[in-house]
Write a protein that holds these residues in place. Structure first.
Motif, PDB file in Angstrom:
ATOM      1  N   UNK A   1       0.787  -1.220   0.000  1.00  0.00           N
ATOM      2  CA  UNK A   1       0.000   0.000   0.000  1.00  0.00           C
ATOM      3  C   UNK A   1       0.821   1.273   0.000  1.00  0.00           C
ATOM      4  N   UNK A   2       2.125   1.152  -0.247  1.00  0.00           N
ATOM      5  CA  UNK A   2       2.996   2.318  -0.149  1.00  0.00           C
ATOM      6  C   UNK A   2       2.775   3.289  -1.304  1.00  0.00           C
ATOM      7  N   UNK A   3       2.884   4.586  -1.021  1.00  0.00           N
ATOM      8  CA  UNK A   3       2.823   5.588  -2.066  1.00  0.00           C
ATOM      9  C   UNK A   3       4.003   5.426  -3.009  1.00  0.00           C
ATOM     10  N   UNK A   4       3.828   5.846  -4.261  1.00  0.00           N
ATOM     11  CA  UNK A   4       4.877   5.609  -5.253  1.00  0.00           C
ATOM     12  C   UNK A   4       6.113   6.470  -5.027  1.00  0.00           C
ATOM     13  N   UNK A   5       6.083   7.458  -4.168  1.00  0.00           N
ATOM     14  CA  UNK A   5       7.297   8.197  -3.849  1.00  0.00           C
ATOM     15  C   UNK A   5       8.272   7.363  -3.023  1.00  0.00           C
ATOM     16  N   UNK A   6       7.783   6.288  -2.450  1.00  0.00           N
ATOM     17  CA  UNK A   6       8.620   5.429  -1.608  1.00  0.00           C
ATOM     18  C   UNK A   6       8.934   4.133  -2.339  1.00  0.00           C
ATOM     19  N   UNK A   7      10.205   3.783  -2.407  1.00  0.00           N
ATOM     20  CA  UNK A   7      10.629   2.480  -2.920  1.00  0.00           C
ATOM     21  C   UNK A   7      11.095   1.649  -1.734  1.00  0.00           C
ATOM     22  N   UNK A   8      10.389   0.566  -1.447  1.00  0.00           N
ATOM     23  CA  UNK A   8      10.744  -0.263  -0.297  1.00  0.00           C
ATOM     24  C   UNK A   8      11.858  -1.233  -0.674  1.00  0.00           C
ATOM     25  N   UNK A   9      12.803  -1.393   0.244  1.00  0.00           N
ATOM     26  CA  UNK A   9      13.974  -2.223   0.003  1.00  0.00           C
ATOM     27  C   UNK A   9      14.213  -3.138   1.198  1.00  0.00           C
ATOM     28  N   UNK A  10      14.807  -4.291   0.917  1.00  0.00           N
ATOM     29  CA  UNK A  10      15.186  -5.230   1.972  1.00  0.00           C
ATOM     30  C   UNK A  10      16.482  -5.922   1.563  1.00  0.00           C
ATOM     31  N   UNK A  11      17.345  -6.160   2.529  1.00  0.00           N
ATOM     32  CA  UNK A  11      18.619  -6.832   2.285  1.00  0.00           C
ATOM     33  C   UNK A  11      18.890  -7.814   3.413  1.00  0.00           C
ATOM     34  N   UNK A  12      19.486  -8.943   3.037  1.00  0.00           N
ATOM     35  CA  UNK A  12      19.934  -9.914   4.029  1.00  0.00           C
ATOM     36  C   UNK A  12      21.405 -10.193   3.791  1.00  0.00           C
ATOM     37  N   UNK A  13      22.206  -9.979   4.826  1.00  0.00           N
ATOM     38  CA  UNK A  13      23.641 -10.206   4.743  1.00  0.00           C
ATOM     39  C   UNK A  13      24.120 -10.742   6.078  1.00  0.00           C
ATOM     40  N   UNK A  14      24.815 -11.873   6.045  1.00  0.00           N
ATOM     41  CA  UNK A  14      25.292 -12.452   7.292  1.00  0.00           C
ATOM     42  C   UNK A  14      24.144 -12.786   8.219  1.00  0.00           C
ATOM     43  N   UNK A  15      24.195 -12.244   9.432  1.00  0.00           N
ATOM     44  CA  UNK A  15      23.155 -12.540  10.427  1.00  0.00           C
ATOM     45  C   UNK A  15      22.173 -11.392  10.591  1.00  0.00           C
ATOM     46  N   UNK A  16      22.078 -10.513   9.578  1.00  0.00           N
ATOM     47  CA  UNK A  16      21.269  -9.305   9.699  1.00  0.00           C
ATOM     48  C   UNK A  16      20.364  -9.113   8.494  1.00  0.00           C
ATOM     49  N   UNK A  17      19.126  -8.708   8.772  1.00  0.00           N
ATOM     50  CA  UNK A  17      18.206  -8.290   7.719  1.00  0.00           C
ATOM     51  C   UNK A  17      17.965  -6.786   7.885  1.00  0.00           C
ATOM     52  N   UNK A  18      18.063  -6.054   6.796  1.00  0.00           N
ATOM     53  CA  UNK A  18      17.855  -4.613   6.801  1.00  0.00           C
ATOM     54  C   UNK A  18      16.629  -4.295   5.967  1.00  0.00           C
ATOM     55  N   UNK A  19      15.634  -3.684   6.588  1.00  0.00           N
ATOM     56  CA  UNK A  19      14.367  -3.373   5.931  1.00  0.00           C
ATOM     57  C   UNK A  19      14.164  -1.860   5.948  1.00  0.00           C
ATOM     58  N   UNK A  20      13.683  -1.311   4.850  1.00  0.00           N
ATOM     59  CA  UNK A  20      13.488   0.124   4.835  1.00  0.00           C
ATOM     60  C   UNK A  20      12.852   0.617   3.561  1.00  0.00           C
TER      61      UNK A  20
END
Length: 243
Positions: A33-52
């Motif tokens: 449901x995010x507005x198109x001005x926002x691009x959602x990203x996620x990364x997994x590296x090692x023992x960490x997940x980064x969401x934003x």
């Protein structure tokens, strides 16, 4: 070209891998449901997940999504950074990064079901040979254009997945490439196509994943007209008819 202003906002929340599945489910729902001005990203590296997400435009306006992102779970860390559009475009640049050996595997995901999220987080955080994996939400202006209007394909995909490995020792080639293939294979059941720039060594089968049969026929017609001898072949090749 589109006017975007000169400022942007980058938001990143980090979660331990063993608590990332629930947070990823919330991030996925937020992306829907995010507005198109926002691009959602996620990364997994090692023992960490980064969401934003990345917000292009007024950083203050971009913070409107921050409470919803924080609601997906309790992070270990949080970065909310205002930056210029130029800084946004260059923040992943690496000086002399060309010295690394690299291998990618990619997918388009029509959806991101819970089973796909479980496959994403099913990895040994202590295994240094595993690739970094990333997700980027699609939709928005990408989906406004008809899929048959341009060579760019799979405009109805909801997420793009990339498994990216980089290393320096040629002796690790087989190990690193094999690990990237295995990681991407876990997402095969949920995938439909791939971005052509995320292909590595798939050859003709990769081109078939990137373009539909109808689109390959149109690209072949262009190739026949402008490069019938396949001079430009060091690529994910569209083979001319005569070859």
């Amino acid at each position: 070209m589109h006017p975007v202003g000169t400022r942007a906002l980058a938001v990143e929340l980090t979660f331990p891998l063993d608590h990332a599945a629930a947070a990823l489910r919330g991030w996925r729902d937020l992306a829907e449901g995010a507005t198109r001005q926002a691009t959602l990203t996620a990364d997994i590296s090692g023992d960490t997940a980064t969401l934003g997400y990345v917000w292009v435009g007024d950083p203050q306006a971009g913070q409107v999504m921050l409470p919803a992102l924080r609601s997906v779970g309790v992070p270990e860390g949080e970065v909310v950074r205002e930056l210029s559009y130029i800084e946004l475009q260059t923040r992943d640049d690496s000086i002399e990064g060309y010295a690394y050996r690299r291998y990618w595997k990619g997918h388009y995901l029509p959806e991101l079901p819970d089973a796909a999220i479980e496959a994403l987080v099913d990895r040994d955080p202590a295994d240094a040979t595993l690739p970094n994996v990333s997700l980027q939400a699609y939709g928005g202006a990408i989906a406004d254009v008809g899929d048959d209007a341009t060579a760019f394909s799979h405009r109805r995909a909801r997420f793009e997945y990339v498994a990216a490995a980089s290393w320096s020792d040629p002796g690790e080639d087989a190990l690193r490439m094999g690990a990237a293939r295995q990681a991407a294979a876990k997402l095969d059941p949920f995938a439909a196509g791939a971005y052509v720039n995320a292909l590595s060594d798939e050859g003709a089968s990769g081109v078939r994943r990137a373009y539909s049969e109808a689109k390959r026929a149109r690209l072949t017609a262009v190739k026949d007209a402008y490069d019938p001898d396949n001079v430009f072949h060091l690529n994910h090749n569209i083979v001319p008819t005569r070859r």
